[in-house]
Scaffold this active site. Structure first.
Site, short mmCIF file in Angstrom:
data_model
loop_
_atom_site.label_atom_id
_atom_site.label_comp_id
_atom_site.label_asym_id
_atom_site.label_seq_id
_atom_site.Cartn_x
_atom_site.Cartn_y
_atom_site.Cartn_z
N LYS A 59 41.97 32.10 40.83
CA LYS A 59 41.74 33.54 40.86
C LYS A 59 42.41 34.15 39.64
O LYS A 59 43.62 34.06 39.47
CB LYS A 59 42.31 34.14 42.14
CG LYS A 59 42.13 35.65 42.21
CD LYS A 59 42.51 36.21 43.55
CE LYS A 59 42.32 37.70 43.59
NZ LYS A 59 42.72 38.28 44.88
N LYS A 96 37.16 32.73 41.01
CA LYS A 96 36.93 34.17 41.05
C LYS A 96 37.56 34.84 39.84
O LYS A 96 38.71 34.53 39.55
CB LYS A 96 37.57 34.70 42.34
CG LYS A 96 37.55 36.20 42.49
CD LYS A 96 38.31 36.58 43.72
CE LYS A 96 38.31 38.09 43.83
NZ LYS A 96 39.12 38.54 44.93
C1 PBG Z 1 43.01 40.91 47.07
C2 PBG Z 1 41.58 40.71 46.77
C3 PBG Z 1 40.94 41.23 45.64
C4 PBG Z 1 39.61 40.89 45.77
C5 PBG Z 1 39.45 40.17 46.96
N1 PBG Z 1 40.71 40.05 47.57
C6 PBG Z 1 41.40 42.05 44.51
C7 PBG Z 1 42.71 41.90 43.89
O1 PBG Z 1 43.23 40.79 43.73
O2 PBG Z 1 43.26 42.94 43.54
C8 PBG Z 1 38.59 41.30 44.74
C9 PBG Z 1 37.21 41.37 45.15
C10 PBG Z 1 36.34 42.15 44.25
O3 PBG Z 1 36.74 42.70 43.19
O4 PBG Z 1 35.16 42.23 44.60
N2 PBG Z 1 43.79 39.91 47.50
#
Ligand code: PBG
Length: 338
Positions: free
Chosen positions: A204, A261
């Site tokens: 991520k 991601k």
């Molecule tokens: C948070 C989380 C995020 C997303 C999914 N879970 C954002 C972040 O890390 O701030 C992002 C999903 C998206 O942007 O569609 N744990």
């Protein structure tokens, strides 16, 4: 050049593209409704669906509407949903204590969806960002200059067990703390939930494209604080080897599905992870990827349906077995059951 110019070629690759039927015969990647996981946002109360400004066509749903939406997705052949709570800001605090409330919005949502559509696979995020006033995925150190890794993991393991008890099929740790997958696996097994899976947000990245999601769950920035940076836990977008190392660690710790991601900007990472693991690979086409296509289409600069399709096809071609995408429902409608 003379008009009768002729090349003497044995290979003419264009022979495979001469008709529509030929082109389908040699098509290597095909999207189907069963490829998609639909992320959905749930809110407390009875309010009408509320559209998220930066995510056209995506709504925050009350419990009743959420259940309806899940039924519709199931009927369209979408096999799974990922549920995210949008908390009343009054319920947030520094430690994210609502994450461990057994009657929390997300747990009630899981129970309601499981009861109404038992076949639908339910995933829930394991991270504290919807619950903390500061919007970080974990609790902070006393100096408040970083998240506290191990203390956060302790909380996340409890959160995962509550989600498993509520009936989720997969917990999805999205926090990027070290050691959380192994700790969650042990906690789930210890509590009797050895059948509950882990989809690890393994690679991520610390992306600028999460903006619209943070609007959706209200985690962008607390009043009077510095702009949120998750750089001490999410991956540096510059790093490829480190992403592979994270994926392999999560696999070793017991992840059942490895996620990358964002998706569209990280196709190389999806391919790398596909090649190093035998586990299924998921990719999350995030809010900013979705918003970009909408914005350009609104301006008349891109063809919406074509770019939507192509963006997802590229992710699957790169090696994703499943894709979390806000286009899930529209795509399932377009593709029909296959
Ligand atoms: C948070 C989380 C995020 C997303 C999914 N879970 C954002 C972040 O890390 O701030 C992002 C999903 C998206 O942007 O569609 N744990």
């Amino acid at each position: 050049m003379p008009a009768n110019f002729k090349l003497d070629l044995t290979q003419r690759p264009r022979r495979l593209r001469r008709s529509a039927n030929l082109r389908t015969l040699v098509e290597e990647t095909v999207l189907r409704p069963a490829d998609f996981i639909a992320p959905l946002f749930v809110v407390e109360g009875k309010a009408r669906p509320e559209e998220i400004k930066s995510m056209p066509g995506v709504f925050r749903l009350n419990l009743t509407d959420l259940v309806k939406e899940c039924r519709a997705l199931h009927q369209l052949g979408v096999p799974a949903v990922a549920l995210f709570p949008k908390l009343d800001p009054k319920l947030k605090d520094h430690e994210g204590t609502q994450a461990l409330n057994e009657e929390s919005l997300i747990l009630r949502a899981v129970r309601a969806v499981k009861k109404a559509v038992p076949e639908l696979v339910i995933l829930t995020d394991v991270a504290l960002d919807p619950y903390t006033t500061h919007g970080h995925d974990g609790v902070l150190t006393p100096a408040m200059d970083d998240v506290e890794n191990d203390r956060t993991v302790g909380i996340l393991t409890k959160m995962a067990v509550l989600q498993a008890r509520a009936g989720v099929d997969f917990v999805a740790p999205s926090d990027m703390m070290d050691g959380r997958v192994g700790a969650i696996r042990r906690a789930l097994d210890g509590a009797g939930y050895s059948g509950t899976g882990i989809m690890a947000y393994s690679a991520k990245f610390n992306s600028g494209y999460y903006g619209p999601f943070r609007d959706a769950v209200g985690s962008a920035q607390a009043a009077g604080t510095r702009l949120l940076s998750k750089a001490t836990y999410q991956l540096n977008p510059a790093n490829r080897r480190e992403a592979i190392a994270e994926a392999l660690l999560d696999e070793a710790e017991g992840a059942d599905i490895i996620m990358v991601k964002p998706a569209g900007l990280y196709l190389d990472i999806i391919r790398d992870v596909r090649e190093v693991t035998r586990k299924p690979v998921a990719a999350y086409q995030i809010s900013g990827e979705y918003a970009q296509i909408h914005a350009a289409a609104r301006l008349g600069w891109l063809d919406y349906a074509r770019c939507r399709h192509e963006s997802l096809l590229a992710i699957k071609r790169a090696g994703a077995d499943m894709i979390l995408t806000y286009f899930a429902k529209e795509m399932a409608k377009e593709l029909g059951r296959r």
